[in-house]
Design an enzyme around this catalytic site. Structure first.
Site, PDB file in Angstrom:
ATOM      1  N   VAL A 117     -15.288   3.956   8.344  1.00  0.00           N
ATOM      2  CA  VAL A 117     -15.106   4.222   6.909  1.00  0.00           C
ATOM      3  C   VAL A 117     -16.388   3.939   6.128  1.00  0.00           C
ATOM      4  O   VAL A 117     -16.841   4.761   5.323  1.00  0.00           O
ATOM      5  CB  VAL A 117     -13.932   3.392   6.339  1.00  0.00           C
ATOM      6  CG1 VAL A 117     -13.804   3.623   4.838  1.00  0.00           C
ATOM      7  CG2 VAL A 117     -12.627   3.764   7.043  1.00  0.00           C
TER       8      VAL A 117
ATOM      9  N   ARG B 180     -25.846  -0.581  14.295  1.00  0.00           N
ATOM     10  CA  ARG B 180     -25.056   0.295  13.421  1.00  0.00           C
ATOM     11  C   ARG B 180     -25.818   0.650  12.154  1.00  0.00           C
ATOM     12  O   ARG B 180     -25.807   1.779  11.690  1.00  0.00           O
ATOM     13  CB  ARG B 180     -23.776  -0.400  13.002  1.00  0.00           C
ATOM     14  CG  ARG B 180     -22.748  -0.365  14.076  1.00  0.00           C
ATOM     15  CD  ARG B 180     -21.482  -0.955  13.540  1.00  0.00           C
ATOM     16  NE  ARG B 180     -20.443  -0.737  14.512  1.00  0.00           N
ATOM     17  CZ  ARG B 180     -19.172  -0.983  14.289  1.00  0.00           C
ATOM     18  NH1 ARG B 180     -18.792  -1.445  13.125  1.00  0.00           N
ATOM     19  NH2 ARG B 180     -18.283  -0.754  15.215  1.00  0.00           N
TER      20      ARG B 180
ATOM     21  N   ALA C 127     -13.197  -0.499   0.974  1.00  0.00           N
ATOM     22  CA  ALA C 127     -12.085  -0.118   1.845  1.00  0.00           C
ATOM     23  C   ALA C 127     -11.467  -1.261   2.635  1.00  0.00           C
ATOM     24  O   ALA C 127     -10.390  -1.090   3.210  1.00  0.00           O
ATOM     25  CB  ALA C 127     -12.564   0.946   2.830  1.00  0.00           C
TER      26      ALA C 127
ATOM     27  N   LYS D  60       1.946  -3.844  10.949  1.00  0.00           N
ATOM     28  CA  LYS D  60       0.588  -3.873  11.482  1.00  0.00           C
ATOM     29  C   LYS D  60       0.625  -4.466  12.868  1.00  0.00           C
ATOM     30  O   LYS D  60       1.488  -5.290  13.176  1.00  0.00           O
ATOM     31  CB  LYS D  60      -0.315  -4.745  10.602  1.00  0.00           C
ATOM     32  CG  LYS D  60      -1.790  -4.432  10.731  1.00  0.00           C
ATOM     33  CD  LYS D  60      -2.189  -3.351   9.737  1.00  0.00           C
ATOM     34  CE  LYS D  60      -3.664  -3.095   9.736  1.00  0.00           C
ATOM     35  NZ  LYS D  60      -4.041  -2.279   8.565  1.00  0.00           N
TER      36      LYS D  60
ATOM     37  N   THR E 256     -10.137   8.191   4.242  1.00  0.00           N
ATOM     38  CA  THR E 256     -10.180   6.848   3.643  1.00  0.00           C
ATOM     39  C   THR E 256     -11.413   6.742   2.747  1.00  0.00           C
ATOM     40  O   THR E 256     -11.332   6.277   1.599  1.00  0.00           O
ATOM     41  CB  THR E 256     -10.239   5.752   4.726  1.00  0.00           C
ATOM     42  OG1 THR E 256      -9.249   6.026   5.714  1.00  0.00           O
ATOM     43  CG2 THR E 256      -9.985   4.377   4.131  1.00  0.00           C
TER      44      THR E 256
ATOM     45  N   ASN F 203      -9.368  -4.288   4.055  1.00  0.00           N
ATOM     46  CA  ASN F 203      -8.036  -4.794   3.749  1.00  0.00           C
ATOM     47  C   ASN F 203      -8.112  -6.279   3.421  1.00  0.00           C
ATOM     48  O   ASN F 203      -8.964  -7.002   3.948  1.00  0.00           O
ATOM     49  CB  ASN F 203      -7.110  -4.613   4.959  1.00  0.00           C
ATOM     50  CG  ASN F 203      -6.566  -3.197   5.051  1.00  0.00           C
ATOM     51  OD1 ASN F 203      -5.992  -2.676   4.093  1.00  0.00           O
ATOM     52  ND2 ASN F 203      -6.751  -2.561   6.198  1.00  0.00           N
TER      53      ASN F 203
ATOM     54  N   ALA G 131     -15.645  -4.124   5.512  1.00  0.00           N
ATOM     55  CA  ALA G 131     -15.634  -4.826   6.801  1.00  0.00           C
ATOM     56  C   ALA G 131     -14.434  -5.769   6.838  1.00  0.00           C
ATOM     57  O   ALA G 131     -13.299  -5.312   6.674  1.00  0.00           O
ATOM     58  CB  ALA G 131     -16.955  -5.542   7.016  1.00  0.00           C
TER      59      ALA G 131
ATOM     60  N   LYS H   3       0.829  -1.212   0.000  1.00  0.00           N
ATOM     61  CA  LYS H   3       0.000   0.000   0.000  1.00  0.00           C
ATOM     62  C   LYS H   3       0.860   1.258   0.000  1.00  0.00           C
ATOM     63  O   LYS H   3       0.664   2.176  -0.792  1.00  0.00           O
ATOM     64  CB  LYS H   3      -0.895  -0.010   1.247  1.00  0.00           C
ATOM     65  CG  LYS H   3      -1.845   1.157   1.352  1.00  0.00           C
ATOM     66  CD  LYS H   3      -2.662   1.136   2.657  1.00  0.00           C
ATOM     67  CE  LYS H   3      -3.278  -0.207   2.946  1.00  0.00           C
ATOM     68  NZ  LYS H   3      -4.327  -0.157   3.987  1.00  0.00           N
TER      69      LYS H   3
HETATM   70  N1  PHE Z   1      -6.006   1.374   8.944  1.00  0.00           N
HETATM   71  C1  PHE Z   1      -5.059   2.020   8.077  1.00  0.00           C
HETATM   72  C2  PHE Z   1      -4.860   1.153   6.855  1.00  0.00           C
HETATM   73  O1  PHE Z   1      -5.205  -0.004   6.824  1.00  0.00           O
HETATM   74  C3  PHE Z   1      -3.766   2.125   8.782  1.00  0.00           C
HETATM   75  C4  PHE Z   1      -3.193   3.483   9.016  1.00  0.00           C
HETATM   76  C5  PHE Z   1      -3.952   4.596   9.256  1.00  0.00           C
HETATM   77  C6  PHE Z   1      -1.840   3.599   9.012  1.00  0.00           C
HETATM   78  C7  PHE Z   1      -3.335   5.803   9.454  1.00  0.00           C
HETATM   79  C8  PHE Z   1      -1.204   4.789   9.228  1.00  0.00           C
HETATM   80  C9  PHE Z   1      -1.970   5.889   9.463  1.00  0.00           C
HETATM   81  O2  PHE Z   1      -4.351   1.618   5.865  1.00  0.00           O
END
Ligand code: PHE
Length: 384
Positions: free
Chosen positions: A194, A218, A269, A92, A160, A271, A248, A80
């Protein structure tokens, strides 16, 4: 987000198995006796700079699954940040808990986690992720996203979501010949920070917005604020829409789910949306355009790293968010030309950026790490 751990079936693995299989640089494992939680900080690569990535709190089937999640997410951060052209490596953290802690228990857990971050001395910088937000970051050293009250730039969720919206437009343009959202049907899965912001932006842009979350409260909260239609969780995959936006858990695009999709585009969004790399080809052969997750969801990192480490202005952040759309456009073209999945085109770009980088260690100064000094303030100092 109050979502369960990824539904990918990994079978039973031990911490040793997971560690042995990893290609990253460093993993820090800690058992928190006071709460029974496990803390995992995974530094995947420092090739482009010190590692950065979110801290996720989650409930997992086993500690090994928590570690494996942290490792996969850290590797995605490497790609990323490389594609987003940010001078940071990928990392992470996962706090694997029995149940999501609130109140004083949460504060104490974060305090102890902060001590772990302190011990790493800036080798890993963090931000919010699933089940954490800018207020949690206020309690941590080496955090890039803090609340406004805590002296930071506030939640990274709006950035985001804004980046995802640009990515959805670029995807619509490529697949359907127009970036216009008017009357397009977009299904947003996950109403966390997000997802709920994205739903709002989509409504404003004139789209017909369908929403879902495992947590009915939610969904109700969002539905009370804006004109959206609610989709039951068992209907998400089979619901017809132009764009499916997963916001999610990861692993939702897999051998079983992909045949059931009834959308033209997947752009959201979350991951690690693909359960395996083969799922990129599964989407392609079904004629579904996939916005590679770590490209379209870079807005949070751009916000956190851009504003905190690179001293960007709001206008610079906005330009960086716009580049998400441009990058996707270029990747879609490359994928078409080479007859490969878009996920593979993204992986190639990330690999090329990493290969170009000169060998650098975690002490690089190419990111203005000095500018981050105020962000490393620990809790004791803050409380004074
Ligand atoms: N949750 C964000 C991501 O997956 C991680 C992030 C946020 C890292 C802000 C650095 C600063 O991309």
């Amino acid at each position: 987000m109050s979502a369960p751990a990824p539904t990918v079936d990994h079978g039973e693995r031990s911490l040793e198995d997971v560690l042995r299989a990893w290609d990253g640089e460093h993993a820090e494992l800690r058992h928190d006796h006071a709460s029974g939680a496990w803390m995992f900080v995974c530094i995947h690569s420092t090739r482009l700079g010190p590692a950065a990535g979110g801290t996720r709190i989650g409930v997992y089937d086993s500690p090994a699954e928590g570690l494996a999640d942290a490792m996969r997410l850290a590797a995605a951060m490497t790609r990323k940040l490389a594609v987003a052209d940010l001078p940071f490596g990928g990392g992470k953290a996962v706090l694997a808990v029995r149940e999501i802690p609130r109140g004083e228990k949460r504060r104490r857990l974060l305090h102890r986690y902060g001590e772990l971050l302190d011990s790493l001395g800036g080798r890993f910088w963090t931000g919010p992720d699933m089940n954490t937000d800018e207020h949690d970051m206020d309690l941590l050293p080496y955090a890039m996203v803090r609340s406004r009250k805590g002296g930071g730039s506030g939640s990274s969720a709006p950035a985001t979501a804004a980046g995802v919206l640009r990515g959805i437009r670029a995807s619509l343009n490529h697949a359907l010949g127009s970036a216009d959202l008017q009357d397009r049907v977009v299904l947003v899965q996950g109403m966390g920070g997000v997802g709920s912001h994205l739903a709002e932006l989509l409504v404003e842009a004139g789209a017909r917005v369908l929403i879902n979350d495992l947590d009915a409260a939610r969904v109700a909260k969002v539905a009370a604020r804006m004109p959206v239609e609610i989709v039951a969780s068992d209907r998400v995959l089979g619901t017809q829409c132009n764009v499916f936006a997963p916001c999610a858990v990861g692993g939702i695009l897999n051998e079983r789910s992909i045949p059931r999709l009834r959308c033209r585009i997947v752009a959201g969004a979350a991951n690690n949306q693909l359960a395996t790399t083969a799922d990129g080809e599964r989407l392609r052969s079904r004629g579904i355009l996939y916005a590679p997750d770590y490209v379209i969801n870079a807005g949070g990192s751009l916000h956190g790293i851009g504003l905190a480490a690179l001293s960007w202005s709001g206008a610079e952040l906005d330009r960086a968010l716009n580049r998400i759309g441009d990058t996707l456009k270029a990747l879609y073209r490359a994928a078409d030309e080479d007859g490969i999945p878009t996920s593979e085109a993204a992986d190639r770009l990330a690999a090329a950026r990493l290969a170009q980088a000169p060998e650098r260690g975690p002490t690089t100064k190419s990111a203005n790490v000095d500018a981050l000094a105020p962000y490393s303030t620990n809790r004791k100092e803050q409380e004074q």
